[in-house]
Design a protein around this motif. Structure first.
Motif, short mmCIF file in Angstrom:
data_model
loop_
_atom_site.label_atom_id
_atom_site.label_comp_id
_atom_site.label_asym_id
_atom_site.label_seq_id
_atom_site.Cartn_x
_atom_site.Cartn_y
_atom_site.Cartn_z
N GLY A 12 0.82 -1.21 0.00
CA GLY A 12 0.00 0.00 0.00
C GLY A 12 0.85 1.26 0.00
N ASN A 13 0.29 2.30 -0.63
CA ASN A 13 1.03 3.56 -0.76
C ASN A 13 0.10 4.73 -0.54
N CYS A 14 0.57 5.70 0.26
CA CYS A 14 -0.21 6.90 0.50
C CYS A 14 0.73 7.99 1.02
N THR A 55 -1.60 7.90 -9.02
CA THR A 55 -0.48 7.63 -9.93
C THR A 55 -0.87 6.60 -10.99
N HIS A 56 -1.55 5.53 -10.56
CA HIS A 56 -2.00 4.49 -11.49
C HIS A 56 -2.99 3.59 -10.76
N GLU A 57 -3.60 2.67 -11.51
CA GLU A 57 -4.79 1.98 -11.03
C GLU A 57 -4.53 0.74 -10.17
N VAL A 59 -4.07 -1.77 -7.13
CA VAL A 59 -4.83 -1.71 -5.88
C VAL A 59 -4.02 -1.13 -4.72
N ASP A 60 -2.69 -1.32 -4.74
CA ASP A 60 -1.88 -0.78 -3.64
C ASP A 60 -1.77 0.75 -3.72
N HIS A 61 -2.46 1.35 -4.70
CA HIS A 61 -2.48 2.81 -4.82
C HIS A 61 -3.90 3.40 -4.74
N ILE A 62 -4.91 2.55 -4.90
CA ILE A 62 -6.28 3.11 -4.98
C ILE A 62 -7.28 2.50 -4.00
N THR A 142 7.34 6.54 -8.22
CA THR A 142 7.33 5.13 -7.81
C THR A 142 6.66 4.32 -8.91
N ASP A 143 6.80 3.03 -8.83
CA ASP A 143 6.20 2.12 -9.79
C ASP A 143 6.65 2.47 -11.21
N THR A 144 7.93 2.31 -11.44
CA THR A 144 8.46 2.50 -12.79
C THR A 144 9.62 1.51 -12.97
N GLY A 190 8.30 -2.71 -14.91
CA GLY A 190 8.13 -3.28 -13.57
C GLY A 190 8.41 -2.27 -12.48
N HIS A 191 9.41 -2.60 -11.67
CA HIS A 191 9.73 -1.76 -10.51
C HIS A 191 11.22 -1.45 -10.46
N LEU A 192 11.57 -0.36 -9.83
CA LEU A 192 12.98 0.07 -9.74
C LEU A 192 13.72 -0.72 -8.66
N GLY A 215 11.11 4.56 -1.38
CA GLY A 215 9.75 4.07 -1.24
C GLY A 215 9.51 2.72 -1.89
N HIS A 216 8.32 2.20 -1.64
CA HIS A 216 7.80 0.99 -2.30
C HIS A 216 8.74 -0.19 -2.13
N LEU A 217 9.34 -0.33 -0.95
CA LEU A 217 10.23 -1.47 -0.71
C LEU A 217 9.43 -2.78 -0.69
ZN LIG Z 1 2.62 -0.08 -6.35
#
Ligand SMILES: [Zn+2]
Ligand SMILES: [Zn+2]
Length: 262
Positions: A12-14, A55-57, A59-62, A142-144, A190-192, A215-217
Motif C-alpha cells: 500500500g502507498n499513501c 499515480t495508477h490503477e 490496488v496498492d495505490h487506490i 514510484t512504480d516504474t 516493472g519496478h525500480l 519508497g515501495h520497498l
Molecule cells: Zn505499487
C-alpha cells in the motif's frame, strides 16, 4: 510545504502533502480506516483532505479512494485512461469529484502547481508527480521499471524526492517468486531496483540538503538496510556525503515517516 509518507510498500502507498491552503494525498492504497488512522497519527483530521491524486490503477495505490471520496466528499484526480481502468473498483463517486487531467499537463490548485509525467509500468497510463509551492519542489516517482532522461529532467531540482527502491536484484532473482513475476518486476515496465534508484539519484542530486525517501520497498525481495546502503554507496561515489549534504531516509510499509518541513 510539509511532506509525510503515511506508508509505502508493495502492500500500500499513501503520501501526504500540506501547504498553507491545501492538504492532499498522492494515492490512497490502504483501507479508508487505515488511512484515517495514519492521518490522525500525524495530527491531521481526514475530513480536512482537499483532494487525492492517483499515480495508477493498481490496488496498492487506490484501495481507499472510493470510500474516502464518499465519506469526506473529496475530489479525485487521475488521467482518463486510469479513470477508465478504475471503473468498477471505486464504487459510486459524485460526478463533481471525478477530475481528469492529461498526462504531461501542468495545472494549479490554490498554492500548489502540479506537473505530471509518464512513468514506465504495467498500468494503462501511470504517472509521477512534481509538486511546487513557491520555490519548493517535491517529486514522487514510484512504480516504474526504469527512469529515462525525460523523467530525470522532470524530477531534477527538487527539495524532496520520494523514489521507488523496490528490490534487490539478487534477492529477487534467487527468491521464491515464480519466474514470470520475476521477469515482470525486472522489466522496463516493472519496478525500480535499489541500484537503479541509486543511479538515478546520483544523476539528479546536488548535495544541497535535499531529502531523499526510498519508497515501495518489497517485503519479499528487499531489506530496508540493504536498500539504504546500496543507494548510499552509489550516491557517495559522487563525493556527496550522505550525512552532511543530503538527508537519506526510508519509508515504511506499516507506519509513517516523520513530517518533513521544506
Ligand atoms: Zn505499487
Ligand atoms: Zn503498480
Amino acid at each position: 510545504m510539509k511532506f509525510c509518507s503515511l506508508s509505502s510498500g508493495s502492500s500500500g502507498n499513501c503520501q501526504y502533502v500540506e501547504t498553507e491552503n491545501l492538504r492532499i494525498l498522492i494515492d490512497a492504497g490502504f483501507s479508508g480506516k487505515r488511512i484515517e488512522e495514519l492521518l490522525s497519527s500525524i495530527g491531521v483530521n481526514p475530513s480536512t483532505i482537499d483532494c487525492i491524486f492517483v499515480t495508477h490503477e493498481h490496488v496498492d495505490h487506490i484501495k481507499g479512494i472510493g470510500i474516502l471520496s464518499r465519506r469526506y466528499d473529496i475530489p479525485i484526480y487521475a488521467n482518463e485512461k486510469t479513470w477508465i481502468s478504475m471503473d468498477g473498483e471505486l464504487g459510486k463517486l459524485k460526478d463533481e469529484n471525478i477530475k481528469v487531467f492529461e498526462t504531461g499537463e501542468e495545472f494549479q490548485l490554490k498554492d500548489l502547481d502540479f506537473c505530471t509525467f509518464s512513468t514506465s509500468h504495467d498500468a494503462v497510463d501511470p504517472v509521477g508527480y512534481c509538486i511546487y509551492n513557491k520555490k519548493t519542489k517535491i517529486s514522487i516517482i514510484t512504480d516504474t521499471g526504469w527512469v529515462n532522461d525525460n523523467m530525470k529532467e522532470k524530477i531534477r531540482d527538487s527539495q524532496l524526492y520520494l523514489i521507488e527502491s523496490n528490490h534487490d536484484i539478487k534477492m529477487l532473482k534467487e527468491g521464491k517468486y515464480p519466474w514470470p513475476l520475476k521477469q515482470r518486476i525486472l522489466s522496463k515496465k516493472g519496478h525500480l531496483s535499489n541500484e537503479a534508484a541509486g543511479i538515478t539519484l546520483k544523476e539528479v542530486l546536488k548535495g544541497e540538503r535535499e531529502v531523499v525517501l526510498l519508497g515501495h520497498l518489497s517485503k519479499e525481495n528487499n531489506i530496508p538496510l540493504l536498500a539504504y546502503n546500496t543507494v548510499k554507496n552509489i550516491i557517495e561515489s559522487t563525493g556527496i556525503n550522505i550525512h552532511k549534504d543530503i538527508i537519506l531516509d526510508l519509508t515504511y510499509r506499516d507506519r509513517t515517516t516523520k513530517v518533513y518541513n521544506l
